[in-house]
Design a protein around this motif. Structure first.
Motif, PDB file in Angstrom:
ATOM      1  N   MET A  23       0.834  -1.201   0.000  1.00  7.35           N
ATOM      2  CA  MET A  23       0.000   0.000   0.000  1.00  7.35           C
ATOM      3  C   MET A  23       0.869   1.251   0.000  1.00  7.35           C
ATOM      4  N   ASP A  24       0.425   2.268  -0.727  1.00  6.06           N
ATOM      5  CA  ASP A  24       1.120   3.550  -0.722  1.00  6.06           C
ATOM      6  C   ASP A  24       0.122   4.637  -1.076  1.00  6.06           C
ATOM      7  N   SER A  25       0.435   5.865  -0.674  1.00  5.32           N
ATOM      8  CA  SER A  25      -0.435   7.006  -0.994  1.00  5.32           C
ATOM      9  C   SER A  25      -0.067   7.633  -2.334  1.00  5.32           C
ATOM     10  N   SER A  26       1.041   7.200  -2.948  1.00  2.00           N
ATOM     11  CA  SER A  26       1.510   7.772  -4.211  1.00  2.00           C
ATOM     12  C   SER A  26       1.200   6.823  -5.369  1.00  2.00           C
TER      13      SER A  26
ATOM     14  N   ASP B 240       2.209   7.067  -8.317  1.00  2.00           N
ATOM     15  CA  ASP B 240       3.425   6.904  -9.108  1.00  2.00           C
ATOM     16  C   ASP B 240       4.349   5.869  -8.484  1.00  2.00           C
ATOM     17  N   MET B 241       4.460   5.866  -7.157  1.00  2.00           N
ATOM     18  CA  MET B 241       5.247   4.845  -6.486  1.00  2.00           C
ATOM     19  C   MET B 241       4.601   3.469  -6.663  1.00  2.00           C
ATOM     20  N   LEU B 242       3.275   3.400  -6.576  1.00  2.00           N
ATOM     21  CA  LEU B 242       2.581   2.129  -6.755  1.00  2.00           C
ATOM     22  C   LEU B 242       2.808   1.561  -8.155  1.00  2.00           C
TER      23      LEU B 242
ATOM     24  N   LEU C  94      -4.051   1.665  -3.045  1.00  2.00           N
ATOM     25  CA  LEU C  94      -3.821   3.084  -2.793  1.00  2.00           C
ATOM     26  C   LEU C  94      -4.443   3.416  -1.443  1.00  2.00           C
ATOM     27  N   GLY C  95      -3.669   3.984  -0.546  1.00  2.00           N
ATOM     28  CA  GLY C  95      -4.206   4.258   0.775  1.00  2.00           C
ATOM     29  C   GLY C  95      -3.283   5.112   1.597  1.00  2.00           C
TER      30      GLY C  95
END
Length: 304
Positions: free
Chosen positions: A122-125, A127-129, A143-144
């Motif tokens: 999980m990530d808030s970005s 682009d990183m995901l 996304l979170g």
């Protein structure tokens, strides 16, 4: 807005170095060299006459959108500090359901998958995901936000988070979320930028729409802050390491003959090269902090 001035930063580094000498880490010759270097800095017009830079506080999502494509190359030097300890922790735990929280480009999600874990990352970005999705196609990508993990209670055996918590202002709600999603007997492995290097200016850039100076919000969480957030959430400490303290006797290169000031986008690293001996002394601190917590099978009862 934050005001950053190159001379002020260098004098701060010299001051930290001099405090090391004050408590006995260095001798009189070292102090004399520092005082002479301070005079030289003050007499250098490129530094003393600099206007300084006003720096905005950028948001994490903007910073990591700009950083996503180059996050892993060149390799972040902090990876070399946290990975040996984090891998050792992961290797000692049986495969199960694992969450890589704030997964970034998926470096820990990939390692967990390789060790047989069923991985949610999980990530808030976004682009990183996208980077993580290409790196770990077997993982479930979400996304979170760390404050509201998109997972039900008691659903994972292991939570891992790497170099992310310095971007949250308070650890309390995040630790509570980690404890919520862990099953009893589960573990939480954390690596984070050490508060001492954040204090010295190790902060990712988050530039404005026209390239205006900006920094990702970064906070200095001491070991006590981690404990004050983790213990009330029911987490118990199993391990704590602070890798990355350089040796005191490492020789520093000589200072450059001419002191020039680069653009803000290269600060503070380009400034450190102007005072290498002071930098070696002032930055002799841990680079990361690594924690292993466990959520016990039975709640811990505090004696009254």
């Amino acid at each position: 807005m934050t005001y950053q001035h190159p001379l002020a930063y260098l004098l701060g580094i010299e001051g930290l170095a001099l405090l090391r000498a004050w408590v006995g880490d260095f001798d009189k010759d070292f102090v004399d060299r520092r005082l002479a270097e301070v005079r030289r800095l003050l007499d250098t017009e490129a530094l003393a006459g600099h206007d300084g830079v006003l720096v905005d506080r950028g948001d994490t999502r903007t910073g990591y959108r700009q950083w996503a494509a180059s996050y892993d190359a060149p390799r972040n030097s902090l990876f070399d500090l946290d990975e040996p300890v984090m891998h050792q922790i992961i290797d000692a735990l049986p495969p199960g359901d694992a969450l890589d929280a704030a997964c970034g480009t998926g470096r820990y999600a990939g390692y967990l998958a390789g060790r047989g874990h069923r991985v949610v990352a999980m990530d808030s970005s976004p682009d990183m995901l996208a980077q993580a999705r290409a790196r770990v196609p077997s993982a479930e990508l979400l996304l979170g936000d760390l404050h509201h993990l998109p997972l039900p209670d008691d659903c994972v055996d292991l939570v891992v988070t790497g170099l992310a918590l310095s971007h949250v202002p308070s650890l309390d709600p995040v630790m509570a979320e980690f404890a919520r999603v862990l099953r009893p007997g589960g573990h939480l492995a954390i690596s984070d930028a050490h508060h001492e290097i954040v204090f010295r200016g190790s902060n990712p850039h988050a530039l404005g729409p026209n390239g205006e100076p900006g920094l990702v919000a970064s906070y200095r969480h001491t070991p006590g802050a981690f404990l004050r957030a983790a213990l009330p959430a029911g987490l118990q400490v199993r391990r704590c390491e602070e890798p990355g303290r350089p040796t005191l006797d490492t020789p520093a290169p000589p200072a450059p003959a001419e002191l020039t000031v680069s653009g803000w986008h290269e600060w503070p690293w380009s400034l450190l090269s102007l005072v290498p001996e002071a930098t070696s002394a002032a930055w002799a601190v841990p680079g990361v902090i690594v924690w292993l917590f466990e959520l016990p099978e039975q709640p811990h009862l505090t004696q009254r």
